[in-house]
Design a protein around this motif. Structure first.
Motif, mmCIF file in Angstrom:
data_model
loop_
_atom_site.group_PDB
_atom_site.id
_atom_site.type_symbol
_atom_site.label_atom_id
_atom_site.label_comp_id
_atom_site.label_asym_id
_atom_site.label_seq_id
_atom_site.Cartn_x
_atom_site.Cartn_y
_atom_site.Cartn_z
ATOM 1 N N ILE A 70 -3.274 -27.061 -16.912
ATOM 2 C CA ILE A 70 -2.275 -27.363 -17.946
ATOM 3 C C ILE A 70 -1.291 -26.203 -18.087
ATOM 4 C CG2 ILE A 70 -1.961 -27.720 -20.432
ATOM 5 C CD1 ILE A 70 -4.651 -29.252 -20.368
ATOM 6 N N VAL A 71 -1.806 -24.985 -18.092
ATOM 7 C CA VAL A 71 -0.945 -23.809 -18.228
ATOM 8 C C VAL A 71 -0.008 -23.691 -17.029
ATOM 9 C CG1 VAL A 71 -0.955 -21.275 -18.283
ATOM 10 C CG2 VAL A 71 -2.518 -22.557 -19.727
ATOM 11 N N ILE A 72 -0.527 -23.882 -15.833
ATOM 12 C CA ILE A 72 0.296 -23.796 -14.628
ATOM 13 C C ILE A 72 1.361 -24.883 -14.627
ATOM 14 C CG2 ILE A 72 0.232 -24.044 -12.103
ATOM 15 C CD1 ILE A 72 -2.528 -22.617 -12.260
ATOM 16 N N ALA A 73 0.995 -26.106 -14.999
ATOM 17 C CA ALA A 73 1.978 -27.195 -15.064
ATOM 18 C C ALA A 73 3.061 -26.888 -16.100
ATOM 19 C CB ALA A 73 1.281 -28.509 -15.399
ATOM 20 N N TRP A 74 2.675 -26.312 -17.242
ATOM 21 C CA TRP A 74 3.670 -25.962 -18.253
ATOM 22 C C TRP A 74 4.650 -24.924 -17.722
ATOM 23 C CZ3 TRP A 74 6.243 -27.184 -22.362
ATOM 24 C CH2 TRP A 74 6.948 -26.204 -23.054
ATOM 25 N N HIS A 75 4.146 -23.920 -17.011
ATOM 26 C CA HIS A 75 5.035 -22.883 -16.509
ATOM 27 C C HIS A 75 5.924 -23.397 -15.385
ATOM 28 C CE1 HIS A 75 3.696 -19.848 -19.181
ATOM 29 N NE2 HIS A 75 2.447 -19.942 -18.779
ATOM 30 N N ILE A 76 5.440 -24.312 -14.587
ATOM 31 C CA ILE A 76 6.302 -24.950 -13.592
ATOM 32 C C ILE A 76 7.407 -25.730 -14.301
ATOM 33 C CG2 ILE A 76 6.379 -26.757 -11.822
ATOM 34 C CD1 ILE A 76 3.612 -25.765 -10.916
ATOM 35 N N PHE A 77 7.052 -26.445 -15.367
ATOM 36 C CA PHE A 77 8.057 -27.152 -16.161
ATOM 37 C C PHE A 77 9.040 -26.171 -16.785
ATOM 38 C CE2 PHE A 77 9.161 -28.343 -20.552
ATOM 39 C CZ PHE A 77 10.016 -29.404 -20.286
ATOM 40 N N LEU A 78 8.523 -25.066 -17.313
ATOM 41 C CA LEU A 78 9.356 -24.078 -17.980
ATOM 42 C C LEU A 78 10.366 -23.466 -17.017
ATOM 43 C CD1 LEU A 78 9.423 -22.782 -20.828
ATOM 44 C CD2 LEU A 78 8.054 -20.944 -19.887
ATOM 45 N N VAL A 79 9.924 -23.158 -15.818
ATOM 46 C CA VAL A 79 10.827 -22.565 -14.831
ATOM 47 C C VAL A 79 11.828 -23.593 -14.313
ATOM 48 C CG1 VAL A 79 10.884 -21.594 -12.495
ATOM 49 C CG2 VAL A 79 9.252 -20.743 -14.163
ATOM 50 N N SER A 80 11.377 -24.825 -14.131
ATOM 51 C CA SER A 80 12.266 -25.825 -13.528
ATOM 52 C C SER A 80 13.353 -26.312 -14.477
ATOM 53 C CB SER A 80 11.450 -27.009 -13.004
ATOM 54 O OG SER A 80 10.797 -27.652 -14.068
ATOM 55 N N VAL A 81 13.134 -26.310 -15.785
ATOM 56 C CA VAL A 81 14.157 -26.810 -16.705
ATOM 57 C C VAL A 81 14.721 -25.727 -17.611
ATOM 58 C CG1 VAL A 81 13.180 -29.127 -16.718
ATOM 59 C CG2 VAL A 81 12.515 -27.521 -18.481
ATOM 60 N N SER A 82 14.458 -24.471 -17.293
ATOM 61 C CA SER A 82 14.907 -23.407 -18.184
ATOM 62 C C SER A 82 16.423 -23.306 -18.256
ATOM 63 C CB SER A 82 14.313 -22.067 -17.762
ATOM 64 O OG SER A 82 14.795 -21.722 -16.466
ATOM 65 N N ALA A 83 17.114 -23.735 -17.244
ATOM 66 C CA ALA A 83 18.569 -23.621 -17.244
ATOM 67 C C ALA A 83 19.236 -24.686 -18.112
ATOM 68 C CB ALA A 83 19.096 -23.724 -15.814
ATOM 69 N N ILE A 84 18.551 -25.816 -18.318
ATOM 70 C CA ILE A 84 19.208 -26.909 -19.032
ATOM 71 C C ILE A 84 18.551 -27.269 -20.349
ATOM 72 C CG2 ILE A 84 20.134 -27.928 -16.928
ATOM 73 C CD1 ILE A 84 17.801 -29.943 -17.044
ATOM 74 N N ALA A 85 17.396 -26.685 -20.655
ATOM 75 C CA ALA A 85 16.649 -27.104 -21.847
ATOM 76 C C ALA A 85 16.954 -26.194 -23.032
ATOM 77 C CB ALA A 85 15.156 -27.098 -21.560
ATOM 78 N N ASP A 86 16.855 -26.770 -24.204
ATOM 79 C CA ASP A 86 16.957 -26.015 -25.446
ATOM 80 C C ASP A 86 15.532 -25.771 -25.930
ATOM 81 O OD1 ASP A 86 17.878 -24.795 -27.708
ATOM 82 O OD2 ASP A 86 18.175 -26.676 -28.807
ATOM 83 N N PHE A 87 15.091 -24.513 -25.927
ATOM 84 C CA PHE A 87 13.691 -24.189 -26.160
ATOM 85 C C PHE A 87 13.313 -24.015 -27.619
ATOM 86 C CE2 PHE A 87 13.904 -22.496 -21.728
ATOM 87 C CZ PHE A 87 13.061 -23.441 -21.189
ATOM 88 N N ASP A 88 14.200 -24.308 -28.537
ATOM 89 C CA ASP A 88 13.868 -24.094 -29.941
ATOM 90 C C ASP A 88 12.696 -24.946 -30.401
ATOM 91 O OD1 ASP A 88 15.838 -22.245 -30.146
ATOM 92 O OD2 ASP A 88 17.344 -23.654 -30.921
ATOM 93 N N GLN A 89 12.529 -26.126 -29.841
ATOM 94 C CA GLN A 89 11.443 -27.004 -30.270
ATOM 95 C C GLN A 89 10.132 -26.697 -29.542
ATOM 96 O OE1 GLN A 89 14.131 -28.010 -28.563
ATOM 97 N NE2 GLN A 89 13.570 -29.381 -26.917
ATOM 98 N N PHE A 90 10.120 -25.752 -28.606
ATOM 99 C CA PHE A 90 8.923 -25.466 -27.824
ATOM 100 C C PHE A 90 8.120 -24.280 -28.349
ATOM 101 C CE2 PHE A 90 11.247 -27.365 -23.994
ATOM 102 C CZ PHE A 90 10.678 -28.601 -24.201
ATOM 103 N N VAL A 91 8.429 -23.794 -29.531
ATOM 104 C CA VAL A 91 7.742 -22.598 -30.043
ATOM 105 C C VAL A 91 6.249 -22.841 -30.180
ATOM 106 C CG1 VAL A 91 7.549 -21.026 -31.992
ATOM 107 C CG2 VAL A 91 9.795 -21.770 -31.222
ATOM 108 N N TRP A 92 5.859 -23.936 -30.823
ATOM 109 C CA TRP A 92 4.435 -24.220 -31.022
ATOM 110 C C TRP A 92 3.744 -24.588 -29.726
ATOM 111 C CZ3 TRP A 92 2.448 -22.226 -35.061
ATOM 112 C CH2 TRP A 92 3.229 -22.068 -36.198
ATOM 113 N N VAL A 93 4.486 -25.212 -28.835
ATOM 114 C CA VAL A 93 3.906 -25.541 -27.529
ATOM 115 C C VAL A 93 3.608 -24.258 -26.763
ATOM 116 C CG1 VAL A 93 4.315 -26.721 -25.344
ATOM 117 C CG2 VAL A 93 5.078 -27.770 -27.465
ATOM 118 N N GLN A 94 4.536 -23.317 -26.795
ATOM 119 C CA GLN A 94 4.316 -22.062 -26.068
ATOM 120 C C GLN A 94 3.146 -21.281 -26.663
ATOM 121 O OE1 GLN A 94 5.787 -21.029 -23.229
ATOM 122 N NE2 GLN A 94 4.318 -19.346 -23.251
ATOM 123 N N LEU A 95 3.015 -21.281 -27.982
ATOM 124 C CA LEU A 95 1.860 -20.607 -28.596
ATOM 125 C C LEU A 95 0.559 -21.290 -28.190
ATOM 126 C CD1 LEU A 95 3.282 -19.851 -32.155
ATOM 127 C CD2 LEU A 95 2.923 -18.246 -30.267
ATOM 128 N N GLY A 96 0.572 -22.616 -28.124
ATOM 129 C CA GLY A 96 -0.607 -23.352 -27.667
ATOM 130 C C GLY A 96 -0.928 -23.074 -26.210
#
Length: 123
Positions: free
Chosen positions: A45-71
């Motif tokens: 799950i952690v690896i999949a999240w980081h692949i997602f994070l790297v792949s959409v970091s240029a176009i995503a707005d991360f303000d709503q991902f704070v709790w997800v990142q803490l999890g």
């Protein structure tokens, strides 16, 4: 003596005591399959999240991902701890090795990618 007085050889013995049962085999020590599976699942799950994070970091707005990142950081910690526990396994060593690798990979990705990219959108 008549044949009627003899016991029937096809009937079970009525006065034969039961044989003593041997004790149950002890539970094997070092069976840490659950810890290995937890390490693999949480690490995936952690690896999949980081692949997602790297792949959409240029176009995503991360303000709503704070709790997800803490999890995800909590899952990475769980994966690392259960991966380290898997090193003590005496049974299912291949599964334990996979759990350890998943735990270490999750921890390293969380430090390498998740910490620096997560620091951008944490308050």
């Amino acid at each position: 003596m008549a044949d009627d007085d003899l016991p029937d050889s096809f009937e079970p013995g009525l006065r034969v005591p039961p044989r003593p049962q041997p004790p149950a085999p002890p539970v094997p020590k070092g069976d840490l399959r659950a810890a290995s599976i937890i390490a693999i699942v949480t690490g995936s799950i952690v690896i999949a999240w980081h692949i997602f994070l790297v792949s959409v970091s240029a176009i995503a707005d991360f303000d709503q991902f704070v709790w997800v990142q803490l999890g995800i950081w909590a899952l990475a910690l769980v994966s690392l701890v259960t991966g380290i526990l898997s090193l003590n396994a005496r049974m299912a060593r291949e599964l334990a090795a996979a759990g350890f690798i998943a735990g270490v990979a999750a921890a390293l990705l969380s430090l390498g990618i998740g910490f620096f990219s997560g620091a951008d959108f944490l308050p």
